[in-house]
Write a protein that holds these residues in place. Structure first.
Motif, PDB file in Angstrom:
ATOM      1  N   THR A  96       0.824  -1.213   0.000  1.00 21.34           N
ATOM      2  CA  THR A  96       0.000   0.000   0.000  1.00 21.34           C
ATOM      3  C   THR A  96       0.854   1.259   0.000  1.00 21.34           C
ATOM      4  N   TYR A  97       1.910   1.253   0.817  1.00 16.13           N
ATOM      5  CA  TYR A  97       2.713   2.466   1.009  1.00 16.13           C
ATOM      6  C   TYR A  97       3.947   2.537   0.111  1.00 16.13           C
TER       7      TYR A  97
ATOM      8  N   VAL B 222       8.604   9.019  -0.501  1.00 14.91           N
ATOM      9  CA  VAL B 222       9.163   9.021   0.850  1.00 14.91           C
ATOM     10  C   VAL B 222       9.871  10.333   1.172  1.00 14.91           C
ATOM     11  N   ASN B 223      10.099  11.163   0.186  1.00 21.70           N
ATOM     12  CA  ASN B 223      10.803  12.430   0.444  1.00 21.70           C
ATOM     13  C   ASN B 223      10.035  13.332   1.400  1.00 21.70           C
TER      14      ASN B 223
ATOM     15  N   GLN C   2      14.147   8.117   4.869  1.00 16.83           N
ATOM     16  CA  GLN C   2      14.873   8.646   3.718  1.00 16.83           C
ATOM     17  C   GLN C   2      14.763   7.757   2.484  1.00 16.83           C
ATOM     18  N   SER C   3      14.305   6.526   2.642  1.00 14.68           N
ATOM     19  CA  SER C   3      14.297   5.572   1.533  1.00 14.68           C
ATOM     20  C   SER C   3      13.183   4.551   1.742  1.00 14.68           C
ATOM     21  N   GLN C   4      13.034   3.668   0.738  1.00 16.90           N
ATOM     22  CA  GLN C   4      12.060   2.597   0.848  1.00 16.90           C
ATOM     23  C   GLN C   4      12.427   1.632   1.969  1.00 16.90           C
ATOM     24  N   ALA C   5      13.722   1.453   2.206  1.00 15.55           N
ATOM     25  CA  ALA C   5      14.166   0.583   3.304  1.00 15.55           C
ATOM     26  C   ALA C   5      13.743   1.166   4.647  1.00 15.55           C
ATOM     27  N   ASP C   6      13.841   2.481   4.772  1.00 15.30           N
ATOM     28  CA  ASP C   6      13.397   3.136   6.003  1.00 15.30           C
ATOM     29  C   ASP C   6      11.878   3.016   6.166  1.00 15.30           C
TER      30      ASP C   6
END
Length: 265
Positions: A41-42, A47-48, A56-60
């Motif tokens: 979904t997200y 993410v910015n 800061q990123s998709q991993a975060d």
């Protein structure tokens, strides 16, 4: 006089909540399904716009969602544990415990932790796996993860003791189950950053210890630092929860002495 009743209630709950093979499989499939839906979904979000809260990123983002789901699961199981007290009230087990000289708070803690342990092991393993594959942890950070896990276990057990004591004084368990389930999921920030909520929602969300646990864990894992102010709020929430538990137990005891029963009918 605290250790013995705590261990006794802990063993009882562990025996009462042993899982068969089908239930063990469900505990694996459920977190896979929930976390997959959340991340899917997200994932398309930019993410910015969340950079000011450490994402800061998709991993975060993945780490944010995993910690939220894991924390909510711990605290939700604590509420579910108290809901199961209905059967003990009907069978008379609850009254037998309170007729004994056992420490009441120790019983509530043992009950909360005893139900928590067998329910979250697979969810925890899966969550740790997702955090690991997110490439954010590569050595010393696992020590941070262990600290966060200890904080989560400790705080959710205290919360579970409070909810169990709340169910002692109420006949309508369904009302409290609903009150402390969905609002806690939403207002604690498990899926949406609490910083994005209106001030009124943030104030209400501060009532739940899960909110402060999530803030601490995410700060620690995302930025490697913890604000002293948030630690203070976390400790205040735990102290308030403990004091509230003692108060509710005292009210339940007085009510039981007056009516001679915990049936509350």
């Amino acid at each position: 006089m605290i250790i013995t009743p705590f261990l006794g209630e802990l063993k009882k709950q562990l025996r009462n909540h042993q899982r068969n093979k089908i239930e063990l499989i469900s505990t694996l499939l459920w977190p896979i399904l929930i976390l997959s839906i959340m991340y899917g979904t997200y994932k398309s979000f930019n993410v910015n716009v969340l950079s000011n809260i450490g994402i800061q990123s998709q991993a975060d983002l993945l780490l944010f969602l995993v910690t939220g789901a894991l924390t909510y699961n711990f605290f939700w199981l604590s509420v579910q544990t108290a809901f199961l007290m209905v059967s003990e009230r009907a069978s008379g087990t609850l009254e037998i415990q309170f007729l004994s000289p056992a420490n009441r708070y120790a019983l509530m803690l043992g009950r909360a932790l005893g139900t928590l342990i067998p329910e979250v092991w697979m969810f925890t393993i899966f969550s740790l796996f997702m955090i690991t594959v997110s490439s954010r942890f590569n050595g010393p950070e696992f020590g941070h993860l262990i600290i966060c896990f200890i904080i989560l276990i400790f705080s959710s057990t205290i919360w579970g003791a409070f909810i169990n004591s709340l169910f002692l004084i109420s006949r309508d368990a369904t009302f409290y189950f609903t009150l402390f389930d969905e609002p806690m999921r939403f207002l604690s920030g498990s899926q949406i950053p609490i910083q994005r909520f209106p001030i009124v929602f943030q104030v209400v969300g501060a009532i739940f210890p899960a909110t402060h646990v999530l803030i601490l864990i995410r700060q620690f894992l995302l930025t490697g630092d913890i604000s002293g102010m948030h630690v203070l709020f976390f400790l205040i929430s735990l102290i308030g929860t403990v004091l509230g538990t003692f108060l509710l137990i005292r009210i339940a005891e007085r009510k039981q002495q007056k009516t001679g029963s915990f049936n509350n009918y």
